[in-house]
Design an enzyme around this catalytic site. Structure first.
Site, PDB file in Angstrom:
ATOM      1  N   GLY A   5      -6.483  -0.195  -6.842  1.00 30.18           N
ATOM      2  CA  GLY A   5      -7.902  -0.359  -6.724  1.00 30.18           C
ATOM      3  C   GLY A   5      -8.748  -0.548  -7.949  1.00 30.18           C
ATOM      4  N   ASP A   6      -9.965  -0.965  -7.911  1.00 31.11           N
ATOM      5  CA  ASP A   6     -10.884  -1.008  -8.816  1.00 31.11           C
ATOM      6  C   ASP A   6     -10.281  -1.986  -9.943  1.00 31.11           C
ATOM      7  OD1 ASP A   6     -12.571   0.679  -7.871  1.00 31.11           O
ATOM      8  OD2 ASP A   6     -11.316   2.086  -8.705  1.00 31.11           O
ATOM      9  N   LYS A   9     -11.712  -6.815  -8.308  1.00 34.19           N
ATOM     10  CA  LYS A   9     -11.910  -7.835  -7.214  1.00 34.19           C
ATOM     11  C   LYS A   9     -13.519  -8.401  -6.905  1.00 34.19           C
ATOM     12  CE  LYS A   9     -10.294  -4.509  -4.503  1.00 34.19           C
ATOM     13  NZ  LYS A   9     -10.015  -3.476  -5.698  1.00 34.19           N
ATOM     14  N   LYS A  11     -15.668  -8.983  -9.006  1.00 34.58           N
ATOM     15  CA  LYS A  11     -16.012 -10.042  -9.974  1.00 34.58           C
ATOM     16  C   LYS A  11     -15.310 -11.280  -9.824  1.00 34.58           C
ATOM     17  CE  LYS A  11     -15.367 -11.767 -14.623  1.00 34.58           C
ATOM     18  NZ  LYS A  11     -15.384 -11.780 -16.024  1.00 34.58           N
ATOM     19  N   GLY A  33     -15.999   0.127  -3.816  1.00 39.26           N
ATOM     20  CA  GLY A  33     -17.123   0.021  -4.822  1.00 39.26           C
ATOM     21  C   GLY A  33     -16.660  -1.430  -5.538  1.00 39.26           C
ATOM     22  N   HIS A  34     -17.254  -2.506  -5.389  1.00 37.80           N
ATOM     23  CA  HIS A  34     -17.126  -3.916  -5.964  1.00 37.80           C
ATOM     24  C   HIS A  34     -18.233  -4.124  -6.882  1.00 37.80           C
ATOM     25  CE1 HIS A  34     -13.693  -4.906  -2.612  1.00 37.80           C
ATOM     26  NE2 HIS A  34     -13.599  -3.713  -3.025  1.00 37.80           N
ATOM     27  N   ARG A 136      -6.952   5.095  19.526  1.00 33.37           N
ATOM     28  CA  ARG A 136      -7.854   4.474  20.482  1.00 33.37           C
ATOM     29  C   ARG A 136      -8.881   5.208  21.295  1.00 33.37           C
ATOM     30  NH1 ARG A 136      -2.170   3.536  23.435  1.00 33.37           N
ATOM     31  NH2 ARG A 136      -2.030   5.736  22.360  1.00 33.37           N
ATOM     32  N   GLN A 215      -9.742  -1.788  -2.155  1.00 27.56           N
ATOM     33  CA  GLN A 215      -8.641  -1.098  -2.602  1.00 27.56           C
ATOM     34  C   GLN A 215      -7.514  -1.871  -3.239  1.00 27.56           C
ATOM     35  OE1 GLN A 215      -9.574   0.002   0.918  1.00 27.56           O
ATOM     36  NE2 GLN A 215     -11.135   0.733  -0.133  1.00 27.56           N
ATOM     37  N   GLY A 293     -18.111   7.918  -9.210  1.00 24.83           N
ATOM     38  CA  GLY A 293     -18.583   8.161 -10.422  1.00 24.83           C
ATOM     39  C   GLY A 293     -17.480   9.120 -11.027  1.00 24.83           C
ATOM     40  N   LYS A 322      -9.997  -7.365 -17.633  1.00 27.14           N
ATOM     41  CA  LYS A 322     -10.186  -6.584 -18.697  1.00 27.14           C
ATOM     42  C   LYS A 322      -9.259  -6.427 -19.914  1.00 27.14           C
ATOM     43  CE  LYS A 322     -12.583  -2.863 -16.919  1.00 27.14           C
ATOM     44  NZ  LYS A 322     -13.111  -1.662 -16.105  1.00 27.14           N
ATOM     45  N   ASP A 324     -10.173  -7.349 -22.649  1.00 22.64           N
ATOM     46  CA  ASP A 324     -11.070  -7.008 -23.576  1.00 22.64           C
ATOM     47  C   ASP A 324     -10.925  -5.533 -23.986  1.00 22.64           C
ATOM     48  OD1 ASP A 324     -12.616  -7.054 -21.138  1.00 22.64           O
ATOM     49  OD2 ASP A 324     -14.054  -5.916 -22.241  1.00 22.64           O
TER      50      ASP A 324
HETATM   51  P1  GDP Z   1     -13.142  -3.685  -7.667  1.00 14.71           P
HETATM   52  O1  GDP Z   1     -13.196  -2.458  -6.891  1.00 14.71           O
HETATM   53  O2  GDP Z   1     -11.556  -4.235  -7.680  1.00 14.71           O
HETATM   54  O3  GDP Z   1     -14.138  -4.899  -7.223  1.00 14.71           O
HETATM   55  O4  GDP Z   1     -13.429  -3.129  -9.368  1.00 14.71           O
HETATM   56  P2  GDP Z   1     -14.525  -2.279  -9.404  1.00 14.71           P
HETATM   57  O5  GDP Z   1     -15.800  -3.059  -9.286  1.00 14.71           O
HETATM   58  O6  GDP Z   1     -14.624  -0.919  -9.103  1.00 14.71           O
HETATM   59  O7  GDP Z   1     -14.331  -1.952 -11.150  1.00 14.71           O
HETATM   60  C1  GDP Z   1     -14.054  -2.875 -12.127  1.00 14.71           C
HETATM   61  C2  GDP Z   1     -14.879  -2.586 -13.204  1.00 14.71           C
HETATM   62  O8  GDP Z   1     -14.567  -3.114 -14.396  1.00 14.71           O
HETATM   63  C3  GDP Z   1     -16.615  -2.945 -12.734  1.00 14.71           C
HETATM   64  O9  GDP Z   1     -17.244  -2.039 -13.729  1.00 14.71           O
HETATM   65  C4  GDP Z   1     -16.766  -4.168 -13.536  1.00 14.71           C
HETATM   66  O10 GDP Z   1     -18.049  -4.684 -13.907  1.00 14.71           O
HETATM   67  C5  GDP Z   1     -15.688  -4.105 -14.479  1.00 14.71           C
HETATM   68  N1  GDP Z   1     -15.137  -5.416 -15.061  1.00 14.71           N
HETATM   69  C6  GDP Z   1     -14.653  -6.419 -14.309  1.00 14.71           C
HETATM   70  N2  GDP Z   1     -14.057  -7.392 -15.279  1.00 14.71           N
HETATM   71  C7  GDP Z   1     -13.853  -7.023 -16.511  1.00 14.71           C
HETATM   72  C8  GDP Z   1     -13.592  -7.244 -17.461  1.00 14.71           C
HETATM   73  O11 GDP Z   1     -12.726  -8.421 -17.913  1.00 14.71           O
HETATM   74  N3  GDP Z   1     -13.593  -6.606 -18.784  1.00 14.71           N
HETATM   75  C9  GDP Z   1     -14.291  -5.461 -18.772  1.00 14.71           C
HETATM   76  N4  GDP Z   1     -14.627  -4.769 -19.994  1.00 14.71           N
HETATM   77  N5  GDP Z   1     -15.012  -4.739 -17.682  1.00 14.71           N
HETATM   78  C10 GDP Z   1     -14.762  -5.640 -16.455  1.00 14.71           C
HETATM   79  P1  IMO Z   2     -11.934  -0.709  -4.366  1.00 17.77           P
HETATM   80  O1  IMO Z   2     -12.132  -1.505  -3.130  1.00 17.77           O
HETATM   81  C1  IMO Z   2      -9.834   2.771  -6.147  1.00 17.77           C
HETATM   82  C2  IMO Z   2      -8.672   5.855  -3.287  1.00 17.77           C
HETATM   83  C3  IMO Z   2      -9.444   7.231  -3.328  1.00 17.77           C
HETATM   84  C4  IMO Z   2      -8.448   8.189  -2.894  1.00 17.77           C
HETATM   85  C5  IMO Z   2      -7.526   7.372  -1.744  1.00 17.77           C
HETATM   86  C6  IMO Z   2      -8.082   7.692  -0.350  1.00 17.77           C
HETATM   87  O2  IMO Z   2     -13.192  -0.392  -5.056  1.00 17.77           O
HETATM   88  O3  IMO Z   2     -10.796  -1.092  -5.098  1.00 17.77           O
HETATM   89  P2  IMO Z   2     -10.088   7.099   0.980  1.00 17.77           P
HETATM   90  O4  IMO Z   2     -11.419   7.313   0.631  1.00 17.77           O
HETATM   91  O5  IMO Z   2      -9.694   5.854   1.326  1.00 17.77           O
HETATM   92  O6  IMO Z   2      -9.754   8.175   2.130  1.00 17.77           O
HETATM   93  O7  IMO Z   2      -9.351   7.663  -0.332  1.00 17.77           O
HETATM   94  O8  IMO Z   2      -7.850   6.161  -2.047  1.00 17.77           O
HETATM   95  N1  IMO Z   2      -9.364   4.727  -3.177  1.00 17.77           N
HETATM   96  C7  IMO Z   2      -9.691   3.738  -4.095  1.00 17.77           C
HETATM   97  N2  IMO Z   2      -9.498   3.801  -5.319  1.00 17.77           N
HETATM   98  N3  IMO Z   2     -10.757   1.743  -5.440  1.00 17.77           N
HETATM   99  C8  IMO Z   2     -10.985   2.007  -4.249  1.00 17.77           C
HETATM  100  O9  IMO Z   2     -11.490   0.805  -3.679  1.00 17.77           O
HETATM  101  C9  IMO Z   2     -10.589   3.000  -3.412  1.00 17.77           C
HETATM  102  N4  IMO Z   2     -10.678   3.074  -2.241  1.00 17.77           N
HETATM  103  C10 IMO Z   2     -10.082   4.325  -2.008  1.00 17.77           C
HETATM  104  O10 IMO Z   2      -9.701   7.521  -4.618  1.00 17.77           O
HETATM  105  O11 IMO Z   2      -7.363   8.269  -3.841  1.00 17.77           O
HETATM  106 MG    MG Z   3     -13.704  -0.488  -7.154  1.00 18.59          MG
END
Ligand code: GDP
Ligand code: IMO
Ligand code: MG
Length: 419
Positions: A5-6, A9, A11, A33-34, A136, A215, A293, A322, A324
């Site tokens: 995750g994170d 996606k 962006k 959290g996107h 269900r 995720q 957070g 990322k 950079d």
């Molecule tokens: P998602 O859940 O897959 O949409 O990713 P998140 O938004 O949770 O986390 C990605 C973080 O990396 C966010 O704070 C973005 O603003 C940041 N981000 C995305 N692409 C880049 C990149 O190429 N470089 C840097 N430094 N930050 C990035």
């Molecule tokens: P995005 O879409 C990163 C992780 C939680 C936990 C496990 C189960 O932003 O990439 P849940 O709340 O689903 O019961 O949590 O999955 N988790 C994520 N980690 N990015 C996410 O979403 C996540 N959604 C859930 O931290 O370990």
């Molecule tokens: Mg995220």
């Protein structure tokens, strides 16, 4: 998402949206959290698809999503303040499931009971809501318009209260319940559709659709590092079941990964760096959860895990985010395999991954040690970065056609075309 995750996606969906007519989110809920950044402003989306900021693009919340009316309403109100007309450009599948206040209570009670073995859930009620879906018992978005909605709600709530009794867990949802009811009323004002009919009509009409997952593949309920996973299919196949689209309609599969690796919550993470290097990565990458957070665990890129995710998803386009963040390192490590406790080597994720400690086998590459700011073309990238990319490609057997070099939507290096 090809990791935990994170990956970035949000962006990428935002960057690709101008090439599409529809953006459809297919699973997960407000655990996601996107993040999107443009014009100096950062926006975080949890339930609403990341196409919402682009004019003339329709967004769908698919049946595979679980929706919490409270977070949904807060998200819509925040978007309204940013000048986005959410109601105009968003439809919700009637078959998406509702997260009740008591689902959140059950999530918290279950996690509290696990002690050190806790999953590290975002506590948004995701697990209990999907349990009610497969069990269900669930309530769906379309149900909010039925005359018997309140009695169904009460019945499910009572079931949950009964379930919480097996835990030693105190709770009071009085205030939250009122807020939830108000948010359900707000939800009634949105366009609800039979998402699967709607999607297939759009496909027949020749519309271009981008399905947005939440995720990452290693959090997939079937293929992730179980039980440290989320409760949905986060992989490409989830787009079929989460939207009502047949496999034959799937075209390109975009696989998004960070140039290193992160994980938030508990569970195995072979390349994790619990030292000063990991801390530098966390600070440089601002690796703190977009939803909770929490500090994200950081480590080097893991090729066995990435290859596994590519296999499960059938990735046709690789996108590296990322890059950079690695600017600061003299040396960059790449995990090419694992040493098992018995000393044998493997490049596959073992079934026992959550119970044993595998030792990563690393290749060492030279860092580029310079800023990537303003670079937009592949041939502007430093030689050490193109060598890093070539090394990854030689293991992944697919070109990396998109390299992200910063959070802003403009910070992209595109090699060829993506969509
Ligand atoms: P998602 O859940 O897959 O949409 O990713 P998140 O938004 O949770 O986390 C990605 C973080 O990396 C966010 O704070 C973005 O603003 C940041 N981000 C995305 N692409 C880049 C990149 O190429 N470089 C840097 N430094 N930050 C990035
Ligand atoms: P995005 O879409 C990163 C992780 C939680 C936990 C496990 C189960 O932003 O990439 P849940 O709340 O689903 O019961 O949590 O999955 N988790 C994520 N980690 N990015 C996410 O979403 C996540 N959604 C859930 O931290 O370990
Ligand atoms: Mg995220």
């Amino acid at each position: 998402g090809l990791q935990w995750g994170d990956e970035g996606k949000g962006k990428i969906v935002d960057v690709l949206t101008p090439q599409y007519d529809i953006i459809a989110r297919f699973q997960g809920g407000p655990n996601a959290g996107h993040t999107l950044e443009f014009e100096g402003i950062k926006h975080v989306l949890h339930t609403i698809p990341s196409g919402i900021f682009r004019e003339g693009v329709l967004n769908l919340i698919g049946n595979g999503v679980v929706l919490d009316p409270i977070t949904f309403r807060m998200e819509c109100e925040r978007l309204k303040e940013s000048g986005v007309d959410v109601k105009k450009n968003l439809s919700i599948s009637r078959k998406a499931h509702l997260i009740l206040p008591t689902h959140r209570v059950l999530d918290a009670a279950s996690e509290a009971s696990k002690g050190a073995g806790k999953i590290g859930s975002t506590l948004k009620g995701i697990g209990p809501t999907y349990m009610d879906k497969t069990g269900r018992n669930g309530l769906r978005i379309g149900d909010v318009l039925l005359p018997e909605f309140m009695s169904r709600y009460e019945a499910l709530k009572q079931k949950h209260i009964h379930l919480v009794k097996q835990y030693d867990f105190e709770f009071d949802i009085t205030a939250q319940e009122q807020e939830w009811m108000d948010a359900v009323e707000y939800l009634r004002g949105f366009t609800m559709v039979d998402g699967e009919y709607w999607m297939n009509e759009q496909i027949l009409a020749g519309k271009k659709i981008l399905a947005e997952g939440a995720q990452g593949s290693l959090l997939d309920v079937d293929f992730g590092t179980y039980p440290f996973v989320t409760s949905s299919n986060t992989t490409a196949a989830g787009a079929c079941t989460g939207l009502g689209v047949a496999p034959k309609n799937i075209g390109e599969v975009f696989g998004i990964f960070k140039a290193y690796a992160t994980r938030v919550g508990s569970g195995p993470f072979p390349t994790e760096l619990e030292d000063e290097v990991g801390e530098r990565m966390r600070q440089e990458g601002r690796e703190f959860g977009s939803t909770t957070g929490r500090p994200r665990r950081c480590g080097w890129i893991d090729l066995p895990a990435l290859k596994y995710a590519m296999m499960i998803n059938g990735v046709t386009q690789l996108i590296m985010m990322k890059a950079d963040v690695l600017n600061i390192f003299e040396e960059i490590l790449v995990c090419t395999g694992y040493e098992m406790p018995d000393g044998s080597l493997t490049d596959q994720i073992p079934f026992e991954i959550t119970d044993i400690k595998v030792k990563p086998v690393y290749a060492s590459l030279k860092g580029w040690h310079c800023s990537l700011e303003g670079m937009r073309n592949f041939d502007q990238l430093p030689a050490e970065l193109t060598a890093y990319i070539a090394f990854l490609e030689s293991h992944l057997n697919l070109p990396i056609n998109f390299i992200s070099t910063g959070p802003d939507r403009e910070a992209c290096v595109l090699r060829g075309s993506l969509a």
